[in-house]
Design a protein around this motif. Structure first.
Motif, PDB file in Angstrom:
ATOM      1  N   ARG A   1       0.832  -1.199   0.000  1.00  0.00           N
ATOM      2  CA  ARG A   1       0.000   0.000   0.000  1.00  0.00           C
ATOM      3  C   ARG A   1       0.876   1.261   0.000  1.00  0.00           C
ATOM      4  O   ARG A   1       0.592   2.212  -0.720  1.00  0.00           O
ATOM      5  CB  ARG A   1      -0.948   0.005   1.195  1.00  0.00           C
ATOM      6  N   VAL A   2       1.941   1.247   0.782  1.00  0.00           N
ATOM      7  CA  VAL A   2       2.863   2.391   0.803  1.00  0.00           C
ATOM      8  C   VAL A   2       3.507   2.574  -0.563  1.00  0.00           C
ATOM      9  O   VAL A   2       3.624   3.701  -1.063  1.00  0.00           O
ATOM     10  CB  VAL A   2       3.940   2.215   1.906  1.00  0.00           C
ATOM     11  N   HIS A   3       3.917   1.476  -1.188  1.00  0.00           N
ATOM     12  CA  HIS A   3       4.523   1.547  -2.518  1.00  0.00           C
ATOM     13  C   HIS A   3       3.551   2.158  -3.532  1.00  0.00           C
ATOM     14  O   HIS A   3       3.924   3.046  -4.304  1.00  0.00           O
ATOM     15  CB  HIS A   3       4.964   0.157  -2.966  1.00  0.00           C
ATOM     16  N   LEU A   4       2.315   1.698  -3.537  1.00  0.00           N
ATOM     17  CA  LEU A   4       1.306   2.233  -4.451  1.00  0.00           C
ATOM     18  C   LEU A   4       1.038   3.710  -4.161  1.00  0.00           C
ATOM     19  O   LEU A   4       0.935   4.522  -5.081  1.00  0.00           O
ATOM     20  CB  LEU A   4       0.003   1.437  -4.343  1.00  0.00           C
ATOM     21  N   LYS A   5       0.946   4.041  -2.890  1.00  0.00           N
ATOM     22  CA  LYS A   5       0.693   5.432  -2.502  1.00  0.00           C
ATOM     23  C   LYS A   5       1.828   6.336  -2.991  1.00  0.00           C
ATOM     24  O   LYS A   5       1.583   7.430  -3.496  1.00  0.00           O
ATOM     25  CB  LYS A   5       0.542   5.523  -0.990  1.00  0.00           C
ATOM     26  N   ASP A   6       3.065   5.876  -2.856  1.00  0.00           N
ATOM     27  CA  ASP A   6       4.210   6.657  -3.332  1.00  0.00           C
ATOM     28  C   ASP A   6       4.156   6.873  -4.840  1.00  0.00           C
ATOM     29  O   ASP A   6       4.409   7.974  -5.332  1.00  0.00           O
ATOM     30  CB  ASP A   6       5.532   5.977  -2.965  1.00  0.00           C
ATOM     31  N   GLU A   7       3.817   5.829  -5.567  1.00  0.00           N
ATOM     32  CA  GLU A   7       3.726   5.933  -7.028  1.00  0.00           C
ATOM     33  C   GLU A   7       2.590   6.883  -7.430  1.00  0.00           C
ATOM     34  O   GLU A   7       2.741   7.702  -8.341  1.00  0.00           O
ATOM     35  CB  GLU A   7       3.524   4.547  -7.640  1.00  0.00           C
ATOM     36  N   ILE A   8       1.482   6.781  -6.754  1.00  0.00           N
ATOM     37  CA  ILE A   8       0.349   7.673  -7.025  1.00  0.00           C
ATOM     38  C   ILE A   8       0.740   9.118  -6.731  1.00  0.00           C
ATOM     39  O   ILE A   8       0.447  10.023  -7.528  1.00  0.00           O
ATOM     40  CB  ILE A   8      -0.883   7.234  -6.200  1.00  0.00           C
ATOM     41  N   PHE A   9       1.425   9.350  -5.625  1.00  0.00           N
ATOM     42  CA  PHE A   9       1.841  10.699  -5.267  1.00  0.00           C
ATOM     43  C   PHE A   9       2.780  11.296  -6.311  1.00  0.00           C
ATOM     44  O   PHE A   9       2.653  12.466  -6.676  1.00  0.00           O
ATOM     45  CB  PHE A   9       2.487  10.707  -3.886  1.00  0.00           C
TER      46      PHE A   9
ATOM     47  N   LYS B   1       2.833  10.652  -9.488  1.00  0.00           N
ATOM     48  CA  LYS B   1       2.019  11.023 -10.644  1.00  0.00           C
ATOM     49  C   LYS B   1       1.187  12.280 -10.367  1.00  0.00           C
ATOM     50  O   LYS B   1       1.004  13.114 -11.251  1.00  0.00           O
ATOM     51  CB  LYS B   1       1.127   9.861 -11.072  1.00  0.00           C
ATOM     52  N   LEU B   2       0.684  12.415  -9.150  1.00  0.00           N
ATOM     53  CA  LEU B   2      -0.083  13.604  -8.786  1.00  0.00           C
ATOM     54  C   LEU B   2       0.783  14.862  -8.847  1.00  0.00           C
ATOM     55  O   LEU B   2       0.361  15.896  -9.359  1.00  0.00           O
ATOM     56  CB  LEU B   2      -0.680  13.459  -7.388  1.00  0.00           C
ATOM     57  N   LYS B   3       1.999  14.767  -8.337  1.00  0.00           N
ATOM     58  CA  LYS B   3       2.903  15.920  -8.368  1.00  0.00           C
ATOM     59  C   LYS B   3       3.241  16.323  -9.802  1.00  0.00           C
ATOM     60  O   LYS B   3       3.260  17.505 -10.125  1.00  0.00           O
ATOM     61  CB  LYS B   3       4.189  15.623  -7.597  1.00  0.00           C
ATOM     62  N   ILE B   4       3.483  15.336 -10.654  1.00  0.00           N
ATOM     63  CA  ILE B   4       3.779  15.620 -12.063  1.00  0.00           C
ATOM     64  C   ILE B   4       2.587  16.300 -12.713  1.00  0.00           C
ATOM     65  O   ILE B   4       2.730  17.300 -13.409  1.00  0.00           O
ATOM     66  CB  ILE B   4       4.165  14.328 -12.816  1.00  0.00           C
ATOM     67  N   ARG B   5       1.404  15.779 -12.471  1.00  0.00           N
ATOM     68  CA  ARG B   5       0.189  16.347 -13.078  1.00  0.00           C
ATOM     69  C   ARG B   5      -0.028  17.780 -12.610  1.00  0.00           C
ATOM     70  O   ARG B   5      -0.339  18.660 -13.411  1.00  0.00           O
ATOM     71  CB  ARG B   5      -1.019  15.488 -12.719  1.00  0.00           C
ATOM     72  N   ARG B   6       0.163  18.035 -11.325  1.00  0.00           N
ATOM     73  CA  ARG B   6      -0.022  19.383 -10.804  1.00  0.00           C
ATOM     74  C   ARG B   6       0.987  20.337 -11.452  1.00  0.00           C
ATOM     75  O   ARG B   6       0.628  21.459 -11.803  1.00  0.00           O
ATOM     76  CB  ARG B   6       0.121  19.418  -9.298  1.00  0.00           C
ATOM     77  N   THR B   7       2.208  19.903 -11.643  1.00  0.00           N
ATOM     78  CA  THR B   7       3.230  20.719 -12.282  1.00  0.00           C
ATOM     79  C   THR B   7       2.848  21.014 -13.729  1.00  0.00           C
ATOM     80  O   THR B   7       2.978  22.146 -14.194  1.00  0.00           O
ATOM     81  CB  THR B   7       4.596  20.017 -12.242  1.00  0.00           C
ATOM     82  N   GLU B   8       2.358  20.005 -14.427  1.00  0.00           N
ATOM     83  CA  GLU B   8       1.954  20.179 -15.827  1.00  0.00           C
ATOM     84  C   GLU B   8       0.799  21.167 -15.976  1.00  0.00           C
ATOM     85  O   GLU B   8       0.744  21.949 -16.912  1.00  0.00           O
ATOM     86  CB  GLU B   8       1.558  18.841 -16.438  1.00  0.00           C
ATOM     87  N   THR B   9      -0.144  21.098 -15.073  1.00  0.00           N
ATOM     88  CA  THR B   9      -1.338  21.941 -15.199  1.00  0.00           C
ATOM     89  C   THR B   9      -1.147  23.339 -14.635  1.00  0.00           C
ATOM     90  O   THR B   9      -1.957  24.207 -14.893  1.00  0.00           O
ATOM     91  CB  THR B   9      -2.562  21.283 -14.511  1.00  0.00           C
ATOM     92  N   SER B  10      -0.095  23.544 -13.853  1.00  0.00           N
ATOM     93  CA  SER B  10       0.120  24.879 -13.303  1.00  0.00           C
ATOM     94  C   SER B  10       0.976  25.759 -14.195  1.00  0.00           C
ATOM     95  O   SER B  10       1.122  26.937 -13.928  1.00  0.00           O
ATOM     96  CB  SER B  10       0.774  24.781 -11.916  1.00  0.00           C
ATOM     97  N   ASP B  11       1.535  25.187 -15.241  1.00  0.00           N
ATOM     98  CA  ASP B  11       2.352  25.980 -16.180  1.00  0.00           C
ATOM     99  C   ASP B  11       1.522  26.789 -17.138  1.00  0.00           C
ATOM    100  O   ASP B  11       0.450  26.607 -17.444  1.00  0.00           O
ATOM    101  CB  ASP B  11       3.285  25.076 -16.978  1.00  0.00           C
TER     102      ASP B  11
END
Length: 85
Positions: free
Chosen positions: A65-73, A75-85
């Motif tokens: 669960r921790v591994h999946l949560k880290d991977e999800i996080f 992807k979330l950070k990348i997406r937020r960076t992409e959409t804030s530009d």
């Protein structure tokens, strides 16, 4: 053992919009989220004594669960960076 909900919305409230967008637009993210949710529910059931597991199996599931949560996080950070530009 405490029984705390670990749903993605509770874990990442500041990424609520990104979670929704990625679930709709990214197949891999959707698979990760589904795997996380399934595993999380299984852990909650085990911790509540509804589906008892030995400590080794539960520990393995918690690590996954921790591994999946880290991977999800990530992807979330990348997406937020992409959409804030």
């Amino acid at each position: 053992m405490t029984h705390i909900a670990h749903g993605l919305a509770e874990e990442f409230p500041e990424y609520k919009d990104c979670l929704h967008d990625l679930k709709l637009s990214d197949v891999r993210f959707c698979q990760l989220a589904e795997s996380y949710n399934y595993l999380n529910k299984s852990i909650q059931r085990a911790e509540a004594g509804l589906d008892p597991l030995d400590e080794g199996k539960l520990s393995e599931m918690l690590k996954e669960r921790v591994h999946l949560k880290d991977e999800i996080f990530r992807k979330l950070k990348i997406r937020r960076t992409e959409t804030s530009d």
